[in-house]
Enzyme design. Structure first.
Site, PDB file in Angstrom:
ATOM      1  N   ASP A 241      26.115  25.122  15.412  1.00  0.00           N
ATOM      2  CA  ASP A 241      26.894  24.622  14.394  1.00  0.00           C
ATOM      3  C   ASP A 241      28.255  24.295  14.833  1.00  0.00           C
ATOM      4  OD1 ASP A 241      25.050  25.444  12.152  1.00  0.00           O
ATOM      5  OD2 ASP A 241      25.956  27.391  12.632  1.00  0.00           O
TER       6      ASP A 241
ATOM      7  N   ASP B 212      19.468  25.547   2.372  1.00  0.00           N
ATOM      8  CA  ASP B 212      20.493  26.416   2.745  1.00  0.00           C
ATOM      9  C   ASP B 212      20.422  27.335   1.539  1.00  0.00           C
ATOM     10  OD1 ASP B 212      21.115  24.981   4.914  1.00  0.00           O
ATOM     11  OD2 ASP B 212      23.010  24.426   4.151  1.00  0.00           O
TER      12      ASP B 212
HETATM   13  O1  1PR Z   1      24.193  32.468  12.114  1.00  0.00           O
HETATM   14  O2  1PR Z   1      21.939  33.095  12.852  1.00  0.00           O
HETATM   15  O3  1PR Z   1      23.365  34.137  10.786  1.00  0.00           O
HETATM   16  O4  1PR Z   1      22.349  31.753  11.000  1.00  0.00           O
HETATM   17  C1  1PR Z   1      23.046  31.109   9.839  1.00  0.00           C
HETATM   18  C2  1PR Z   1      22.494  29.880   9.573  1.00  0.00           C
HETATM   19  O5  1PR Z   1      23.118  29.546   8.409  1.00  0.00           O
HETATM   20  C3  1PR Z   1      22.756  28.901  10.570  1.00  0.00           C
HETATM   21  O6  1PR Z   1      21.723  28.317  11.055  1.00  0.00           O
HETATM   22  C4  1PR Z   1      23.730  27.989  10.028  1.00  0.00           C
HETATM   23  O7  1PR Z   1      23.649  26.782  10.321  1.00  0.00           O
HETATM   24  C5  1PR Z   1      23.361  28.086   8.728  1.00  0.00           C
HETATM   25  N1  1PR Z   1      24.837  27.900   7.826  1.00  0.00           N
HETATM   26  C6  1PR Z   1      25.745  28.838   7.673  1.00  0.00           C
HETATM   27  N2  1PR Z   1      26.859  28.473   6.807  1.00  0.00           N
HETATM   28  C7  1PR Z   1      26.391  27.220   6.447  1.00  0.00           C
HETATM   29  C8  1PR Z   1      27.147  26.730   5.424  1.00  0.00           C
HETATM   30  O8  1PR Z   1      26.759  25.220   5.099  1.00  0.00           O
HETATM   31  N3  1PR Z   1      28.287  27.132   4.762  1.00  0.00           N
HETATM   32  N4  1PR Z   1      24.359  25.994   6.832  1.00  0.00           N
HETATM   33  C9  1PR Z   1      25.094  27.167   6.873  1.00  0.00           C
HETATM   34  C10 1PR Z   1      24.602  24.914   7.389  1.00  0.00           C
HETATM   35  C11 1PR Z   1      23.832  22.836   8.140  1.00  0.00           C
HETATM   36  C12 1PR Z   1      22.442  22.472   7.569  1.00  0.00           C
HETATM   37  C13 1PR Z   1      22.431  21.328   6.697  1.00  0.00           C
HETATM   38  C14 1PR Z   1      22.452  20.102   7.415  1.00  0.00           C
HETATM   39  C15 1PR Z   1      22.080  18.834   6.488  1.00  0.00           C
HETATM   40  N5  1PR Z   1      23.482  24.216   8.052  1.00  0.00           N
HETATM   41  O9  1PR Z   1      21.653  23.396   6.905  1.00  0.00           O
HETATM   42  O10 1PR Z   1      21.082  21.445   5.930  1.00  0.00           O
HETATM   43  O11 1PR Z   1      23.915  19.894   7.802  1.00  0.00           O
HETATM   44  O12 1PR Z   1      22.825  18.655   5.502  1.00  0.00           O
HETATM   45  P1  1PR Z   1      23.113  17.138   4.738  1.00  0.00           P
HETATM   46  O13 1PR Z   1      21.862  16.232   5.201  1.00  0.00           O
HETATM   47  O14 1PR Z   1      23.427  17.346   3.584  1.00  0.00           O
HETATM   48  O15 1PR Z   1      24.118  16.624   5.658  1.00  0.00           O
HETATM   49  P2  1PR Z   1      22.971  32.881  11.792  1.00  0.00           P
END
Ligand code: 1PR
Length: 523
Positions: A379, A224
């Site tokens: 999400d 991320d």
């Molecule tokens: O909406 O098309 O602009 O895409 C934005 C992207 O960013 C989406 O794919 C969304 O999932 C991601 N995103 C937005 N905000 C967050 C955040 O964390 N605040 N990331 C985010 C969240 C979750 C995974 C994470 C897994 C595994 N995505 O990326 O890597 O949950 O984590 P873990 O193993 O530590 O539990 P758009």
């Protein structure tokens, strides 16, 4: 000198990077004459067979290509570039292929997820220089919904099993082709490319040949990415999507370096999510494109990028389409793009009319680059109810009751990084996106993200049962046993983690060592 035939679709940067990594110079054919003059020609094809043949004809490349193929000089077709050698494809029945090999290209007819995405083995059928230095039991990266059916068994170089054996590489005189992507197949793929480039290798059959090849479950590292308060682009990690700790954005490393580390450590794929893409337009937020360009120079496994893939009008009134954004990402080294927030808008619009507009990002990108290039990142968050009658959404009876002891829940889609909930559930979203042309689902879970509690098995089963495309289970991995659990209890094709890899709590190799013998993995 290697000449690369680029007809303008898909990720040719990876092939260029791989060949340059091997110390070779490469030039891109811009005209028919460049094709005629080539010494060694590589033809990577991605996406739709019909649009590839259409562009080849439009650019008047077909005659020079046929001339080259008949000349005896080395040719390597990759993926649709190999399929082009056949007479035609069911993907675009009206478009003729090059017809230098007898046979046609057909869609997979299997009870398994299509596209066939991931690392699978090969069985070498005839002596060749291409597999010099390999044992024969390596896995290569595939991503395709169609495969060649050769009428002449003599041209079949390898077969691979996916429901049934299919042709995964061809060889006929100077002409060689692979359905898999050597440029995305790690060290084994680079060896194969080097063998093609050098053309001085011994012609042999590798010593091992699996009686059956198996598609590996993929282990994906996710980064991320966002700019922190100091203006540095960092890999961050949320707890249920909250990436701030004591007011500051968590900083877990630099994107390019971390991706390089995961490649070396055996990640089967690397995903970048530009998590503030919903407010920063990627083509203005150029660092992500730079990240991709730099990463793809050294990382030879598939790269997915998400964040901000949507139509956008900048402050000067210039309008960009999601397709243009995706195109820039593909040119910079991405193999797949992932669409998050925009997918929710697209599905809401579809559910209102019940009709495909043909204009959505999912439809447009999959039309040009193929379904396999379009991942939908969901999400979702649990919404608890006492009974299914309380909501129009598909519910599951849950083993994890809600705060007031509720026994049912549905999985609400959110946008803008979980900031806004929408009246669409994850099951409907996944199913509708598949209908519109998506090739894979990246199934996050806000409730589990960063908790180390394990994957949300109920969510994954609910979505996986609703679609035929592959599903990536994401969020919550805390130990190697959680990966074994998700593969034992769901049919997810791959599992993704972030925090445990970034913090070096569980190395990717430990996950694979734990899985070995329980599920098929690429070691
Ligand atoms: O909406 O098309 O602009 O895409 C934005 C992207 O960013 C989406 O794919 C969304 O999932 C991601 N995103 C937005 N905000 C967050 C955040 O964390 N605040 N990331 C985010 C969240 C979750 C995974 C994470 C897994 C595994 N995505 O990326 O890597 O949950 O984590 P873990 O193993 O530590 O539990 P758009």
């Amino acid at each position: 000198m290697i000449t690369l035939l680029d007809y303008g679709a898909g990720n040719v940067r990876s092939v260029i990077n791989a060949i340059e990594k091997l110390g070779q110079r490469i030039t891109v054919a811009k005209s028919g004459q460049d094709i005629r003059d080539a010494e060694k020609l590589v033809f990577p094809g991605v996406g739709n067979f019909g649009s590839m043949m259409h562009i080849l004809r439009q650019k008047q490349f077909v005659e020079p290509l046929l001339g080259y193929l008949g000349s005896g000089r080395p040719f390597l077709g990759i993926c649709v570039g190999m399929q082009a050698l056949f007479e035609g494809s069911d993907e675009a029945p009206a478009e003729k292929g090059l017809a230098v090999l007898p046979g046609r290209v057909k869609r997979f007819d299997v009870d398994l997820a299509v596209p066939h995405i991931g690392w699978n083995g090969i069985r070498v059928k005839q002596p060749t220089d291409l597999f010099h230095g390999l044992d024969g039991d390596e896995k290569f990266y595939f991503v395709h919904s169609y495969h060649a059916v050769a009428d002449d068994p003599a041209v079949v170089l390898t077969t691979t099993d996916y429901g049934y054996p299919f042709v995964s590489a061809v060889q006929h005189n100077n002409i060689q082709g692979t359905q898999f992507h050597p440029e995305k197949s790690g060290a084994s793929g680079l060896t194969l490319l080097e063998n093609f480039i050098r053309k001085d290798r011994q012609v042999t059959i590798p010593k091992r040949s699996p009686s059956q090849t198996r598609l590996a479950k993929r282990i994906i590292a996710c980064l991320d990415v966002r700019t922190n308060d100091q203006g540095d682009l960092v890999v961050t990690k949320g707890d249920q999507y909250d990436v701030r700790e004591a007011g500051s954005v968590r900083n877990l490393g630099k994107p390019v370096e971390l991706a390089g580390r995961y490649f070396e450590e055996g990640a089967d794929e690397v995903t970048f999510l530009n998590i503030t893409g919903f407010r920063d337009f990627p083509l203005e937020d150029m660092p992500m494109i730079q990240v991709l360009k730099r990463t793809s120079k050294n990382v030879f496994v598939p790269l997915t990028i998400g964040g901000g893939i949507r139509d956008f009008t900048d402050k000067n009134g210039r309008a960009y389409t999601a397709l243009e954004v995706a195109a820039e990402y593909f040119r910079s080294g991405a193999d797949k793009v992932s669409i998050g927030s925009d997918a929710v808008d697209i599905v809401e619009a579809y559910l209102k009319t019940g009709r495909k507009s043909g204009r959505s990002a999912i439809e447009q990108i999959s039309h040009v680059y193929g379904n396999q290039a379009v991942v939908i990142s969901i999400d979702p968050r649990r919404v608890y109810v006492d009974s299914p009658a309380q909501t129009p959404h598909a519910t599951v009876e849950t083993a994890i009751p809600g705060p007031q002891g509720q026994r049912y829940c549905w999985f609400q889609c959110t946008v803008k990084g979980g900031r806004e909930g929408r009246a669409v559930d994850a099951v409907t979203l996944a199913r509708t996106c598949e209908l519109l042309g998506a090739g894979e689902i990246l199934l996050n879970c806000i409730d589990r993200d960063g908790t180390n509690m394990g994957f949300d098995i109920e969510l994954i089963n609910a979505v996986k049962q609703a679609v035929t495309i592959p599903v990536i289970a994401s969020s919550g991995a805390g130990c190697a046993a959680h990966f074994a659990e998700v593969f034992a209890e769901t049919d997810a094709e791959s599992a993704l983690a972030a925090g445990i890899f970034h913090r070096r709590e569980v190395p990717i190799s430990a996950v694979k060592a734990h899985l070995k013998g329980k599920v098929e993995v690429r070691l």
